[in-house]
Design a protein around this motif. Structure first.
Motif, PDB file in Angstrom:
ATOM      1  N   HIS A  14     -14.148 -60.947   5.154  1.00 18.74           N
ATOM      2  CA  HIS A  14     -13.304 -62.140   5.313  1.00 18.74           C
ATOM      3  C   HIS A  14     -13.847 -63.101   6.383  1.00 18.74           C
ATOM      4  CE1 HIS A  14     -10.550 -60.000   2.756  1.00 18.74           C
ATOM      5  NE2 HIS A  14     -10.490 -59.006   3.620  1.00 18.74           N
ATOM      6  N   VAL A  15     -15.143 -63.293   6.359  1.00 17.02           N
ATOM      7  CA  VAL A  15     -15.794 -64.249   7.260  1.00 17.02           C
ATOM      8  C   VAL A  15     -15.847 -65.604   6.564  1.00 17.02           C
ATOM      9  CG1 VAL A  15     -17.912 -64.764   8.541  1.00 17.02           C
ATOM     10  CG2 VAL A  15     -17.169 -62.386   8.259  1.00 17.02           C
ATOM     11  N   SER A  16     -15.614 -66.674   7.279  1.00 15.38           N
ATOM     12  CA  SER A  16     -15.622 -68.017   6.681  1.00 15.38           C
ATOM     13  C   SER A  16     -17.034 -68.422   6.295  1.00 15.38           C
ATOM     14  CB  SER A  16     -15.054 -69.037   7.670  1.00 15.38           C
ATOM     15  OG  SER A  16     -15.941 -69.214   8.766  1.00 15.38           O
ATOM     16  N   GLU A  17     -17.122 -69.455   5.422  1.00 19.93           N
ATOM     17  CA  GLU A  17     -18.441 -69.956   5.030  1.00 19.93           C
ATOM     18  C   GLU A  17     -19.225 -70.449   6.249  1.00 19.93           C
ATOM     19  OE1 GLU A  17     -15.841 -71.046   1.362  1.00 19.93           O
ATOM     20  OE2 GLU A  17     -15.655 -71.263   3.543  1.00 19.93           O
ATOM     21  N   PHE A  18     -18.526 -71.096   7.175  1.00 19.24           N
ATOM     22  CA  PHE A  18     -19.187 -71.633   8.352  1.00 19.24           C
ATOM     23  C   PHE A  18     -19.846 -70.524   9.168  1.00 19.24           C
ATOM     24  CE2 PHE A  18     -19.092 -72.741  12.881  1.00 19.24           C
ATOM     25  CZ  PHE A  18     -19.807 -73.917  12.873  1.00 19.24           C
ATOM     26  N   HIS A  19     -19.085 -69.472   9.464  1.00 20.12           N
ATOM     27  CA  HIS A  19     -19.626 -68.382  10.277  1.00 20.12           C
ATOM     28  C   HIS A  19     -20.642 -67.546   9.495  1.00 20.12           C
ATOM     29  CE1 HIS A  19     -15.893 -69.216  12.665  1.00 20.12           C
ATOM     30  NE2 HIS A  19     -16.800 -69.138  13.637  1.00 20.12           N
ATOM     31  N   THR A  20     -20.478 -67.467   8.177  1.00 21.82           N
ATOM     32  CA  THR A  20     -21.487 -66.788   7.356  1.00 21.82           C
ATOM     33  C   THR A  20     -22.815 -67.523   7.457  1.00 21.82           C
ATOM     34  OG1 THR A  20     -19.855 -65.928   5.794  1.00 21.82           O
ATOM     35  CG2 THR A  20     -22.125 -66.085   5.023  1.00 21.82           C
ATOM     36  N   GLY A  21     -22.759 -68.852   7.361  1.00 22.71           N
ATOM     37  CA  GLY A  21     -23.974 -69.643   7.502  1.00 22.71           C
ATOM     38  C   GLY A  21     -24.609 -69.469   8.868  1.00 22.71           C
ATOM     39  N   MET A  22     -23.784 -69.379   9.915  1.00 25.36           N
ATOM     40  CA  MET A  22     -24.301 -69.169  11.262  1.00 25.36           C
ATOM     41  C   MET A  22     -25.013 -67.825  11.364  1.00 25.36           C
ATOM     42  SD  MET A  22     -23.632 -71.811  13.242  1.00 25.36           S
ATOM     43  CE  MET A  22     -23.674 -71.146  14.896  1.00 25.36           C
ATOM     44  N   LEU A  23     -24.414 -66.788  10.783  1.00 26.35           N
ATOM     45  CA  LEU A  23     -25.029 -65.453  10.823  1.00 26.35           C
ATOM     46  C   LEU A  23     -26.335 -65.430  10.033  1.00 26.35           C
ATOM     47  CD1 LEU A  23     -21.826 -63.249  10.361  1.00 26.35           C
ATOM     48  CD2 LEU A  23     -23.237 -63.394  12.427  1.00 26.35           C
ATOM     49  N   MET A  24     -26.329 -66.070   8.867  1.00 26.68           N
ATOM     50  CA  MET A  24     -27.529 -66.069   8.027  1.00 26.68           C
ATOM     51  C   MET A  24     -28.681 -66.853   8.660  1.00 26.68           C
ATOM     52  SD  MET A  24     -26.988 -64.246   5.295  1.00 26.68           S
ATOM     53  CE  MET A  24     -28.282 -64.785   4.198  1.00 26.68           C
TER      54      MET A  24
END
Length: 464
Positions: free
Chosen positions: A303-313
């Motif tokens: 349940h991670v947001s798209e924004f934070h997923t992009g940051m992690l990637m």
């Protein structure tokens, strides 16, 4: 490098980055597309399949077309096609239309990739190696930051924004290319106009292209339909058989064709080069399984947001970019095999970390960066080492053909990664499914470590 050549580099770079950028941004968009169109992952994964299948077909054809119509004309036409696709995709009435525009977008961006390097080789005479390395940065950089850009713009503006974001790049590249890319001399447009339909068909190997497309698509539909429904029906078997027959007919045709779309006879003649392509396909299977699988896992399961997923990637892309120049210096001294061995070790470590992470459902989300860093560094090593291994194993007189086959191997590995994710995950992502994916990736990467260890010990490239 002159100011004129710098502007030429920028105009070409802004065009060719669209293909890797659009292929990578979508990794973060898949959960949103599942929700918007009410589809499972197996169906939505065609947003990945369609792009890479179209790229694998379009790039060699457009490379040939540039010899007749001129590289400048093909490049500018690709920008126009990409502009139209980027405008119409957000207006898609259903997922089927979105796939259509995605294919059109893939063809348009492939037109620029197919001729971009050639334009630089022809028109930039000074510091040509430096110019080509800059274009490689455009390509690898766009792929690296694609998930980050996708995550940010989807979070704020929704999935249509991953298409609309192309428009500033397209317009800028078109204006610069129109002014700074010289006309091709001599032009063979008159020859193209006088070609008969039969000659056109033979020239692009239309039967080979048709058999490859029908065979691959039918096989994927048969396999994915069976997985999605949870049972093997008669229709699944028939479609799958059509795929096998189509691909078998494709192989037979290519072995006999005078100007094959995919020169299979080259594989038999140069077994060392064949192994390099097989290994490159497996490497991309491993990398893109994480690249496309992890964002969906983070958003759907954790349940991670798209924004934070992009940051992690972003850690994946940054590690890859940092590792590439370091890999170049290492490979110049020691050859490609030590770097490939280390890459396999890193991917094994990253895969094991995925398994460990999925066992503890309360593990910090930030811990995925360990696996991302391992795969990112390995990708940086592979991007240089696999190219060096290709040059070592390929005779100079066929290096152009070898490079084309090499790119096709990349696309096939990417397609297989999406097939693997769909087969393992099915309708829903889960801790258990992600653990199984990690175990499979561990086994595959261990096999690469073993093979490269054998090669390093013998000091020779693999020969069958």
């Amino acid at each position: 490098m002159s100011i004129r050549n710098r502007w030429l580099m920028i105009s070409v770079g802004l065009g060719i980055l669209l293909n890797p950028l659009n292929s990578s941004m979508v990794s973060v968009a898949i959960p949103r597309l599942q929700h918007v169109f009410q589809l499972d992952y197996t169906v939505v994964s065609w947003i990945i399949f369609s792009f890479y299948i179209a790229s694998a077909i379009a790039q060699p054809i457009m490379g040939k077309a540039s010899d007749l119509f001129g590289r400048r004309r093909i490049f500018l036409s690709g920008l126009v096609v990409s502009f139209v696709a980027s405008l119409l995709a957000p207006l898609s009435l259903n997922f089927g239309w979105l796939i259509v525009f995605r294919i059109v977008q893939s063809i348009g961006t492939s037109m620029m990739v197919a001729v971009g390097m050639a334009i630089v080789r022809i028109h930039i005479r000074e510091k040509q190696a430096t110019a080509l390395s800059v274009l490689s940065i455009f390509l690898s950089g766009a792929a690296a930051i694609g998930p980050f850009i996708g995550g940010v713009i989807i979070h704020w503006w929704g999935w249509p924004a991953i298409f609309l974001v192309n428009i500033p790049f397209v317009v800028t590249s078109f204006l610069l290319a129109w002014r700074h890319i010289p006309n091709d001399v001599p032009s063979m447009t008159s020859v193209a106009r006088n070609m008969s339909f039969r000659r056109w068909s033979d020239w692009i190997d239309a039967p080979g292209v048709l058999l490859f497309t029908v065979g691959l698509v039918a096989l994927l539909v048969g396999l994915l339909s069976a997985k999605s429904s949870g049972q093997i029906s008669f229709s699944n078997v028939i479609v799958g058989l059509i795929g096998f027959v189509g691909l078998a007919a494709f192989v037979r045709h290519e072995l006999k064709a005078k100007a094959p779309f995919f020169p299979l006879r080259t594989f038999a003649k140069y077994p060392a080069m064949t192994w390099v392509n097989v290994e490159f396909m497996v490497v991309n299977l491993l990398f893109y399984s994480l690249f496309f699988g992890l964002p969906s896992y983070l958003q759907i399961v954790r349940h991670v947001s798209e924004f934070h997923t992009g940051m992690l990637m972003l850690s994946l892309g940054l590690c890859s970019l940092v590792a590439s120049p370091m890999a170049g210096r290492w490979i110049d001294k020691s050859g490609p095999r030590p770097a490939l061995l280390m890459s396999g070790v890193l991917m094994t470590f990253g895969s094991v970390w995925i398994v460990i992470m999925s066992l503890d459902q309360t593990s910090p989300v930030i811990s995925v960066c360990v696996a991302l860093a391992a795969f990112g560094i390995s990708n940086g090593l592979n991007s240089v080492a696999m190219q060096a291994a290709l040059f070592q194993s390929s005779p100079k007189e066929i290096i152009g053909v070898a490079s084309g086959i090499f790119n096709t191997s990349r696309y096939l590995g990417t397609i297989l990664s999406s097939l693997l994710i769909s087969s393992v995950m099915g309708d829903n992502f889960s801790f258990e499914g992600f653990r199984v994916l990690g175990i499979i990736l561990t086994l595959i990467s261990l096999s690469l470590v073993f093979v490269n260890w054998r090669h390093k010990e013998s000091g020779q490239l693999h020969e069958s």
